[in-house]
Scaffold this motif. Sequence first.
Motif, PDB file in Angstrom:
ATOM      1  N   PRO A 266      10.103  47.860  75.718  1.00 49.27           N
ATOM      2  CA  PRO A 266       8.936  47.757  74.849  1.00 49.27           C
ATOM      3  C   PRO A 266       9.046  46.550  73.925  1.00 49.27           C
ATOM      4  CG  PRO A 266       9.779  50.000  74.888  1.00 49.27           C
ATOM      5  CD  PRO A 266      10.786  49.143  75.591  1.00 49.27           C
ATOM      6  N   GLY A 267       7.948  45.819  73.787  1.00 49.83           N
ATOM      7  CA  GLY A 267       7.936  44.676  72.879  1.00 49.83           C
ATOM      8  C   GLY A 267       8.548  43.433  73.450  1.00 49.83           C
ATOM      9  N   ALA A 268       8.947  43.475  74.723  1.00 51.37           N
ATOM     10  CA  ALA A 268       9.571  42.278  75.287  1.00 51.37           C
ATOM     11  C   ALA A 268       8.584  41.137  75.421  1.00 51.37           C
ATOM     12  CB  ALA A 268      10.165  42.610  76.653  1.00 51.37           C
ATOM     13  N   VAL A 269       7.305  41.486  75.645  1.00 49.46           N
ATOM     14  CA  VAL A 269       6.284  40.450  75.701  1.00 49.46           C
ATOM     15  C   VAL A 269       5.919  40.059  74.271  1.00 49.46           C
ATOM     16  CG1 VAL A 269       3.959  39.870  76.454  1.00 49.46           C
ATOM     17  CG2 VAL A 269       5.382  41.345  77.872  1.00 49.46           C
ATOM     18  N   LEU A 270       6.055  38.816  73.968  1.00 47.66           N
ATOM     19  CA  LEU A 270       5.791  38.359  72.610  1.00 47.66           C
ATOM     20  C   LEU A 270       4.336  38.567  72.234  1.00 47.66           C
ATOM     21  CD1 LEU A 270       7.798  35.011  72.543  1.00 47.66           C
ATOM     22  CD2 LEU A 270       8.424  37.198  71.488  1.00 47.66           C
ATOM     23  N   ALA A 271       4.085  39.035  71.036  1.00 50.23           N
ATOM     24  CA  ALA A 271       2.725  39.198  70.539  1.00 50.23           C
ATOM     25  C   ALA A 271       2.084  37.824  70.392  1.00 50.23           C
ATOM     26  CB  ALA A 271       2.749  39.921  69.195  1.00 50.23           C
ATOM     27  N   GLN A 272       0.765  37.813  70.499  1.00 54.22           N
ATOM     28  CA  GLN A 272       0.040  36.549  70.428  1.00 54.22           C
ATOM     29  C   GLN A 272       0.231  35.873  69.079  1.00 54.22           C
ATOM     30  OE1 GLN A 272      -4.106  36.845  71.467  1.00 54.22           O
ATOM     31  NE2 GLN A 272      -4.637  34.904  70.499  1.00 54.22           N
ATOM     32  N   GLU A 273       0.484  34.577  69.102  1.00 53.65           N
ATOM     33  CA  GLU A 273       0.584  33.787  67.889  1.00 53.65           C
ATOM     34  C   GLU A 273      -0.590  32.819  67.823  1.00 53.65           C
ATOM     35  OE1 GLU A 273       4.347  31.864  67.600  1.00 53.65           O
ATOM     36  OE2 GLU A 273       5.472  33.733  67.399  1.00 53.65           O
ATOM     37  N   VAL A 274      -1.031  32.540  66.612  1.00 51.99           N
ATOM     38  CA  VAL A 274      -2.202  31.690  66.402  1.00 51.99           C
ATOM     39  C   VAL A 274      -1.862  30.600  65.393  1.00 51.99           C
ATOM     40  CG1 VAL A 274      -4.572  31.615  65.522  1.00 51.99           C
ATOM     41  CG2 VAL A 274      -3.813  33.559  66.898  1.00 51.99           C
ATOM     42  N   VAL A 275      -2.237  29.389  65.706  1.00 50.31           N
ATOM     43  CA  VAL A 275      -2.109  28.277  64.767  1.00 50.31           C
ATOM     44  C   VAL A 275      -3.513  27.842  64.363  1.00 50.31           C
ATOM     45  CG1 VAL A 275      -1.279  25.934  64.391  1.00 50.31           C
ATOM     46  CG2 VAL A 275       0.069  27.523  65.784  1.00 50.31           C
ATOM     47  N   LEU A 276      -3.799  27.888  63.074  1.00 50.54           N
ATOM     48  CA  LEU A 276      -5.111  27.509  62.559  1.00 50.54           C
ATOM     49  C   LEU A 276      -5.068  26.104  61.971  1.00 50.54           C
ATOM     50  CD1 LEU A 276      -6.145  30.780  60.662  1.00 50.54           C
ATOM     51  CD2 LEU A 276      -6.799  30.083  62.982  1.00 50.54           C
ATOM     52  N   LYS A 277      -5.954  25.258  62.419  1.00 50.09           N
ATOM     53  CA  LYS A 277      -6.099  23.924  61.833  1.00 50.09           C
ATOM     54  C   LYS A 277      -7.039  24.047  60.631  1.00 50.09           C
ATOM     55  CE  LYS A 277      -7.480  22.323  65.777  1.00 50.09           C
ATOM     56  NZ  LYS A 277      -8.044  21.409  66.799  1.00 50.09           N
ATOM     57  N   VAL A 278      -6.478  23.849  59.440  1.00 48.63           N
ATOM     58  CA  VAL A 278      -7.230  24.028  58.197  1.00 48.63           C
ATOM     59  C   VAL A 278      -7.446  22.667  57.540  1.00 48.63           C
ATOM     60  CG1 VAL A 278      -7.285  25.182  55.954  1.00 48.63           C
ATOM     61  CG2 VAL A 278      -6.168  26.303  57.908  1.00 48.63           C
ATOM     62  N   ALA A 279      -8.691  22.285  57.379  1.00 57.05           N
ATOM     63  CA  ALA A 279      -9.010  20.941  56.860  1.00 57.05           C
ATOM     64  C   ALA A 279      -9.786  21.020  55.553  1.00 57.05           C
ATOM     65  CB  ALA A 279      -9.818  20.162  57.900  1.00 57.05           C
ATOM     66  N   HIS A 280      -9.532  20.038  54.687  1.00 59.32           N
ATOM     67  CA  HIS A 280     -10.305  19.930  53.451  1.00 59.32           C
ATOM     68  C   HIS A 280     -10.296  18.488  52.973  1.00 59.32           C
ATOM     69  CE1 HIS A 280      -6.793  19.694  50.733  1.00 59.32           C
ATOM     70  NE2 HIS A 280      -6.218  20.608  51.499  1.00 59.32           N
ATOM     71  N   PHE A 281     -10.908  18.236  51.812  1.00 61.96           N
ATOM     72  CA  PHE A 281     -11.225  16.865  51.408  1.00 61.96           C
ATOM     73  C   PHE A 281     -10.437  16.342  50.213  1.00 61.96           C
ATOM     74  CE2 PHE A 281     -13.999  19.982  49.538  1.00 61.96           C
ATOM     75  CZ  PHE A 281     -14.053  19.648  48.200  1.00 61.96           C
ATOM     76  N   VAL A 282      -9.637  17.165  49.536  1.00 60.01           N
ATOM     77  CA  VAL A 282      -8.927  16.704  48.349  1.00 60.01           C
ATOM     78  C   VAL A 282      -7.473  16.382  48.694  1.00 60.01           C
ATOM     79  CG1 VAL A 282     -10.410  18.015  46.782  1.00 60.01           C
ATOM     80  CG2 VAL A 282      -8.264  19.028  47.592  1.00 60.01           C
ATOM     81  N   PRO A 283      -6.797  15.598  47.854  1.00 57.03           N
ATOM     82  CA  PRO A 283      -5.388  15.272  48.128  1.00 57.03           C
ATOM     83  C   PRO A 283      -4.496  16.504  47.998  1.00 57.03           C
ATOM     84  CG  PRO A 283      -6.068  14.415  45.985  1.00 57.03           C
ATOM     85  CD  PRO A 283      -7.311  14.889  46.658  1.00 57.03           C
ATOM     86  N   PRO A 284      -3.307  16.473  48.598  1.00 61.76           N
ATOM     87  CA  PRO A 284      -2.420  17.636  48.574  1.00 61.76           C
ATOM     88  C   PRO A 284      -1.862  17.960  47.194  1.00 61.76           C
ATOM     89  CG  PRO A 284      -1.343  15.759  49.614  1.00 61.76           C
ATOM     90  CD  PRO A 284      -2.772  15.382  49.427  1.00 61.76           C
ATOM     91  N   THR A 285      -2.082  17.073  46.218  1.00 65.28           N
ATOM     92  CA  THR A 285      -1.639  17.353  44.849  1.00 65.28           C
ATOM     93  C   THR A 285      -2.695  18.101  44.044  1.00 65.28           C
ATOM     94  OG1 THR A 285      -2.484  15.176  44.191  1.00 65.28           O
ATOM     95  CG2 THR A 285      -0.144  15.329  44.757  1.00 65.28           C
TER      96      THR A 285
ATOM     97  N   PRO B  88      -7.249  15.675  36.815  1.00 63.83           N
ATOM     98  CA  PRO B  88      -6.008  14.898  36.978  1.00 63.83           C
ATOM     99  C   PRO B  88      -5.781  14.388  38.398  1.00 63.83           C
ATOM    100  CG  PRO B  88      -5.606  16.892  35.706  1.00 63.83           C
ATOM    101  CD  PRO B  88      -6.967  17.027  36.304  1.00 63.83           C
ATOM    102  N   ALA B  89      -6.072  15.234  39.397  1.00 67.52           N
ATOM    103  CA  ALA B  89      -5.816  14.819  40.780  1.00 67.52           C
ATOM    104  C   ALA B  89      -6.638  13.597  41.162  1.00 67.52           C
ATOM    105  CB  ALA B  89      -6.127  15.972  41.735  1.00 67.52           C
ATOM    106  N   MET B  90      -7.833  13.460  40.571  1.00 75.97           N
ATOM    107  CA  MET B  90      -8.694  12.318  40.876  1.00 75.97           C
ATOM    108  C   MET B  90      -8.591  11.229  39.803  1.00 75.97           C
ATOM    109  SD  MET B  90      -9.646  13.670  43.622  1.00 75.97           S
ATOM    110  CE  MET B  90     -10.606  12.282  44.201  1.00 75.97           C
ATOM    111  N   LYS B  91      -7.647  11.401  38.850  1.00 79.80           N
ATOM    112  CA  LYS B  91      -7.389  10.427  37.777  1.00 79.80           C
ATOM    113  C   LYS B  91      -8.622  10.137  36.916  1.00 79.80           C
ATOM    114  CE  LYS B  91      -3.731   8.160  40.462  1.00 79.80           C
ATOM    115  NZ  LYS B  91      -2.670   8.934  39.819  1.00 79.80           N
ATOM    116  N   VAL B  92      -9.487  11.114  36.802  1.00 76.50           N
ATOM    117  CA  VAL B  92     -10.709  10.924  36.011  1.00 76.50           C
ATOM    118  C   VAL B  92     -10.387  10.722  34.534  1.00 76.50           C
ATOM    119  CG1 VAL B  92     -12.861  12.050  35.258  1.00 76.50           C
ATOM    120  CG2 VAL B  92     -12.149  12.179  37.645  1.00 76.50           C
ATOM    121  N   HIS B  93      -9.358  11.405  34.030  1.00 80.75           N
ATOM    122  CA  HIS B  93      -9.002  11.265  32.620  1.00 80.75           C
ATOM    123  C   HIS B  93      -8.488   9.859  32.309  1.00 80.75           C
ATOM    124  CE1 HIS B  93      -5.371  12.110  34.728  1.00 80.75           C
ATOM    125  NE2 HIS B  93      -4.607  12.312  33.670  1.00 80.75           N
TER     126      HIS B  93
END
Length: 344
Positions: A17-36, A214-219
């Motif tokens: 039982p369980g020898a077949v690996l359960a399905q795994e999913v990789v989600l490509k998540v996109a957005h518009f701001v910098p990682p900071t 701060p992330a967009m250096k507006v200040h």
Amino acid sequence: MKAKHLLALAALSTLIPGAVLAQEVVLKVAHFVPPTAPGHTKFIAPWCDKLASESAGRIKCQIYPAMQLGGTPAQLLSQVRDGVADVVWTLPGYTPGRFPVTEVFELPFMTREQEGSSRALWDFVQKNTLKSEFAGLHPLATWVPGPYTLHLRAAQPKVMADLKDMKIRSSSRLTTRLLSALGASPVGMPVTQMSEALSKGVIEATMLPWEVVPAMKVHELTKFSAEFGGDHTLTTTTMVFVMNKKKYDSLPADLKKVIDANSGRETSAWVSGQLKSADAASRAATLKNGNTIYQIPAEETAKWKKTASTVNDEWVKEMSAKGVDGNKLLAEANALVDHYADKK
């Protein structure tokens, strides 16, 4: 030989039982701001971590900040609909005309405390625009950020007349109309173009919630910030976190449950709260930079509100021209905002 090994593994999986690996999913998540930016560090990354934890590692995210999948912020909705990305965070305001009913929450002086208003927006979308404006999409969260503040390069307007012909960055169709009604000269652009426009003097000011500053250096590019008091915000923009519907539908039932547990009304409020937590730090960073933060008096704000009412009237007329009862939708949105604001 290879075929024999595969047959052996298949036979083994029927015995263990369980020898077949359960399905795994990789989600490509996109957005518009910098990682900071707080949107990445306080919302996107923690949300992905929750999925990984609650799925025992079967759901993983590949995050693409700052438009790393290519294109412009205005193309994020097309990217998720077309499957270029599986999940995106974007602003409906970047694609004018595609969310005409949802944008009722962007009308002047519509929203209140942001977590409650985010719950209200989720309920409104589920009832009124899910099948139309969100066709092909599976909404995960919808929210409004904190109150928009006016950040200025050099001027310090204190009354409405001081805005006359001032070039101010606008993030949405209705914010553009608001600024025009107040006498300014709005310049529409996504946040990714804003810093350069400020530094070059293409715009004299921008409307923005504190958490993004701060992330967009507006200040560093402005000297003054004008806040508006009262129970309702001068303006805001709706934000959406959506998944490709076919991708969602393709998931096994147990992984759908993980997604569902991290979607909806309370997730919308959670996202808004995560970003709200960055507001105070961003405001403090602005003060530390030597900038001046000041408040537009309540009596003056009341004049702005009266002038801005024409934007609401115009929106209602537009809806009526489409065969939609704009007054009813406006009343419903107001009632939802008040309902959740009273449940603090």
